[in-house]
Design an enzyme around this catalytic site. Structure first.
Site, PDB file in Angstrom:
ATOM      1  N   SER A 126      37.059  54.431 114.045  1.00  0.00           N
ATOM      2  CA  SER A 126      36.313  53.207 113.855  1.00  0.00           C
ATOM      3  C   SER A 126      34.849  53.424 113.525  1.00  0.00           C
ATOM      4  O   SER A 126      34.154  52.482 113.146  1.00  0.00           O
ATOM      5  CB  SER A 126      36.430  52.348 115.118  1.00  0.00           C
ATOM      6  OG  SER A 126      35.813  53.026 116.217  1.00  0.00           O
TER       7      SER A 126
ATOM      8  N   SER B 219      37.819  58.035 117.093  1.00  0.00           N
ATOM      9  CA  SER B 219      36.971  57.257 116.193  1.00  0.00           C
ATOM     10  C   SER B 219      35.791  58.022 115.617  1.00  0.00           C
ATOM     11  O   SER B 219      35.113  57.522 114.718  1.00  0.00           O
ATOM     12  CB  SER B 219      36.484  55.984 116.893  1.00  0.00           C
ATOM     13  OG  SER B 219      37.543  55.049 116.969  1.00  0.00           O
TER      14      SER B 219
ATOM     15  N   LYS C  81      26.290  53.216 114.975  1.00  0.00           N
ATOM     16  CA  LYS C  81      27.502  52.397 114.938  1.00  0.00           C
ATOM     17  C   LYS C  81      27.220  51.056 115.600  1.00  0.00           C
ATOM     18  O   LYS C  81      26.530  50.994 116.638  1.00  0.00           O
ATOM     19  CB  LYS C  81      28.618  53.133 115.692  1.00  0.00           C
ATOM     20  CG  LYS C  81      29.985  52.461 115.639  1.00  0.00           C
ATOM     21  CD  LYS C  81      31.031  53.315 116.358  1.00  0.00           C
ATOM     22  CE  LYS C  81      32.447  52.782 116.180  1.00  0.00           C
ATOM     23  NZ  LYS C  81      33.421  53.676 116.823  1.00  0.00           N
TER      24      LYS C  81
END
Lengths: 519, 519
Positions: A238, A262, A161
């Site tokens: 996210s 997330s 990420k």
């Protein structure tokens, strides 16, 4: 038709016994669990066997059934002593479905009076647009960073990420203006370093929602990653790019963060196993913070075994085998999800009960608690997020999309009293949950809906986010580990079942996966 | 768990409506018949759809279901308003099974709350030993007798029972000593001539039980024909060779006789459609008699369409389309069969109700009636058989096997008073059945068991014969037409459902087959 007053525990225990006997080809138990007499039915493919004797003879001749792992057990009560059970399973090759009519006799024993089995190969059909989706990756390599060459994660490709430091790269945070001003990282984040040391490699840097302050996976700058398991739907965020890449098969592990959900949310929307660790159990150094009280670094994977191996590396410990007494379920909490999602999660929970042999026990959640814990969490999160990034937001007007900027700015307005009151609610919630988790592991929906349409628009996204936060922020604010199992289905859309264990029990929680195959 | 007090008519009517809507792809009706709401289940192959909306969307997208004809509908009541229904169907390609949980709502409407469908190709697996079985045929040709070259039966190969005159051949009657003294026939029996005129050909002369006085298909002289559909089992008789040949596929129509069940019994044991005509509706000239009061000449076929075409030729009339008000069923009469056979026949009857749309109505049969009508029939039959063949039996000691000879000799002992009393019972039985058949067509098992083992021995065969005669002799002594549908299954063994119509209603009875496909 409701199961509120039925012998759910007895029925699921009988299903468990049946599944174990089937896998062991224990003919005596299988024969016992089918009702005796000439009227018992067993259907498969094109034919029906009628009569317990014919069924027993068939079973004795076949030499065992293919190994299968239940993923959803749909229970529909047709009477006080009768249940219609439809169970979906994964097999080593393909998948299967069994329908069983279970009846409890006068002695209290549950037996199958009719069964129907079907199965075959499965075409996972990931969206073909997913493999080369530009909205999924910010940067790819072949690999981008090589691993140690050997180790328990050898060959495992990680989608990192874009909040996690990769040596030689900048952290982009899902915001072009952030990337522009970000320094080149001198070292890998420690969590990533552990994975690399264990043999994994970095396939690339995957997109994130803006500064991780969103749950939908919609990014106005880089676009919305394709959800390979749910065409036309958002991937969730996210950790959106990591989830999309793993679901598409272009990576095997997603290394992401989970503050308010997330990892659990994209895991739910993309049909992935997700692990949010106990707060503090995995180092967050080298990872762009959102709200340190509740930030964690964890993983996503397509299968439980890869998740378990990756988690063991991050924890620095083998997964354990301690089991709770029960799986706890609150119908009220499950009912915060939409009705179809609640039913799907119930079916996944029943499958988990059968797979583990742990009974499901109903627990009470105060009716006003979820709204209170969600509000408290949002207050704390917003205040910390503003403390972390308020200066950037002020210095870069227009750098964030309006909805994300509004979330940050809400933090600016949080006063000290409000924050203290929120922390008070958090403390009470932790105490309550800690007590609850001594009785078992709490199971609830990972999200309140499956992935919304990409066209849902700001109101649609906000509604899905608000509903989901009531479910996700409980683990977040209590710091307990959460395991998302991607077993629910609403139509063809995946939706997760989330299991919460006591703080620090990550190894045991992940150890659950060993019983859940495929290895 | 019993259906004695349940809404069987309402349930089967709903299943009928569902099947018709499915074949017509009538989405509005299909949607109506599935319970609304998110909990409704539909399973097929490897997956489950949950929720009426998802099921409706699937249905709208698929563009119709494959044509199917229900063969067995197993109904198991799980409560006053709940039934578990497992239906087996033939398809144009293969076969299928559907499991449905039907629930009657407070307004009295039956709806599907859960369904499971499976299907695929079918391997009929006839016993490979059957094709060249020497016990099946006395004489074969290629063909033995050519047909007219054209006509509705063009190319249909007939297995002629060795009681029927074939020009240029002797009638053997299943007894070597009979064959020795038999003249060469100068002409075909009129029934056979009709079939030849319609284009059929004689594939050969098929074995029969000794002088047709047996139901098992066991012949000590020529052997027991292989039952292609039930390895290790007798084929049934006395039209044993005709049935075995048709079941093996070496003939398409079996031309045989039925006195006490000699077409219906091998039809039941070998899984064939069987037709016993109204007494006198098909000429018996040129056919070796057993008991003229009750002798008939009829047909066996693998499929209903061939049977129907053959019957139309023998009747000299197209099949009709008049339908009765109902299908009549006596649980007492059905219960004279063994429990597995009774359940199988119940399932076939429910399928017939669904296929025709005719309701099933329970009727009363006096408890002592079957024993009485069976005894009366046996008295009349034995007396006539002795009158026909007593001289041969006396002149040829040892020509018949002991059990068959004993049956003939029992006729010698029948006095005039005994015969008159028996005819009295027959007359009363006819009057009673005639009245019953004004209310509908009576459905009962074709035989009391599936085919016994070839090793069952004299006692086993006699038990099966005695049980079956209680069922078969009703139509025989009343002279009414009977249609055997080979839909029941006990394990993998076929067993027949027999439908009795009023005397002379053969064309309408055979017209039933039009709705039952495949054409």
């Amino acid at each position: 038709m409701t199961d509120a007053h039925h012998d759910e525990a007895g029925l699921l225990a009988a299903v468990t016994r049946y599944e174990r006997a089937l896998m062991a080809d224990d003919l005596a138990v299988l024969d016992e669990l089918f009702a005796p007499g000439p009227a018992t039915l067993r259907a498969e493919g094109t034919g029906v066997l009628v009569g317990a004797d014919h069924i027993a003879a068939f079973r004795a001749a076949r030499g065992g059934a293919p190994t299968r792992w239940l993923r959803r057990v749909h229970v529909r009560w047709t009477g006080p002593d009768d249940a219609h059970v439809v169970a979906e399973s994964e097999r080593a090759q393909g998948a299967g479905v069994q329908t069983q009519w279970w009846h409890r006799d006068e002695a209290g024993s549950w037996r199958v009076h009719a069964a129907h089995v079907s199965g075959g190969p499965v075409d996972p059909r990931p969206d073909p647009a997913a493999a080369d989706d530009p909205a999924t990756w910010r940067l790819r390599g072949a690999p981008l960073v090589a691993g140690a060459g050997t180790g328990p994660l050898q060959g495992v490709r990680i989608a990192v990420k874009d909040l996690v430091a990769v040596a030689g790269q900048r952290v982009g945070g899902g915001v072009p203006a952030w990337l522009e001003q970000a320094p080149v990282e001198q070292a890998h984040a420690p969590a990533l370093q552990r994975l690399l040391d264990a043999g994994a490699e970095v396939a690339g840097i995957a997109q994130t929602d803006e500064l991780a302050f969103s749950l939908m996976g919609v990014n106005e700058h880089s676009g919305t990653p394709v959800n390979p398991r749910a065409p036309g739907r958002v991937p969730g965020g996210s950790s959106s790019g990591s989830a999309a890449a793993v679901a598409a098969g272009t990576a095997d592990l997603g290394l992401g963060t989970d503050t308010a959900g997330s990892l659990r949310v994209p895991g739910s929307f993309c049909g992935l196993y997700a692990w949010r660790p106990t707060h503090g159990a995995v180092p967050v150094e080298g990872v762009l913070p959102l709200a340190q009280d509740v930030d964690t670094v964890g993983l996503l994977a397509r299968d439980g075994a890869t998740l378990r191996r990756g988690a063991a590396v991050l924890l620095g410990a083998e997964t354990g085998s301690s089991r709770p007494e029960a799986l706890l379920r609150s119908r009220f909490l499950t009912g915060l999800a939409d009705p179809s999602t609640a039913l799907a999660v119930e079916a996944a929970l029943a499958a988990l009960s059968v797979a583990t042999g742990l009974p499901v026990r109903e627990v009470d959640v105060p009716a006003d608690a979820p709204a209170a814990w969600t509000a408290a969490f949002r207050t704390v999160q917003a205040a910390q997020a503003w403390a972390n990034h308020g200066a950037f937001v002020e210095a870069h007007p227009g750098a964030l999309s309006p909805s994300v900027e509004a979330r940050f700015r809400a933090g600016a307005a949080v006063g000290a009293d409000e924050l203290a009151a929120a922390r008070e609610v958090v403390a009470r919630t932790r105490a309550w949950l800690d007590g609850l988790l001594t009785r078992g592991w709490l199971c609830l929906p990972s999200t309140s809906t499956p992935a919304p349409s990409r066209e849902a628009g700001p109101e649609g996204f906000e509604a899905a986010r608000a509903g989901t936060l009531q479910l996700t922020t409980l683990a977040s604010q209590c710091g307990v580990p959460a395991l998302g199992l991607p077993w629910g289905r609403v139509g063809e859309l995946p939706v997760g079942l989330c299991v919460l264990a006591p703080r620090g029990a990550d190894a045991d929680l992940l150890g659950l996966l060993e019983a859940l195959g495929p290895a």
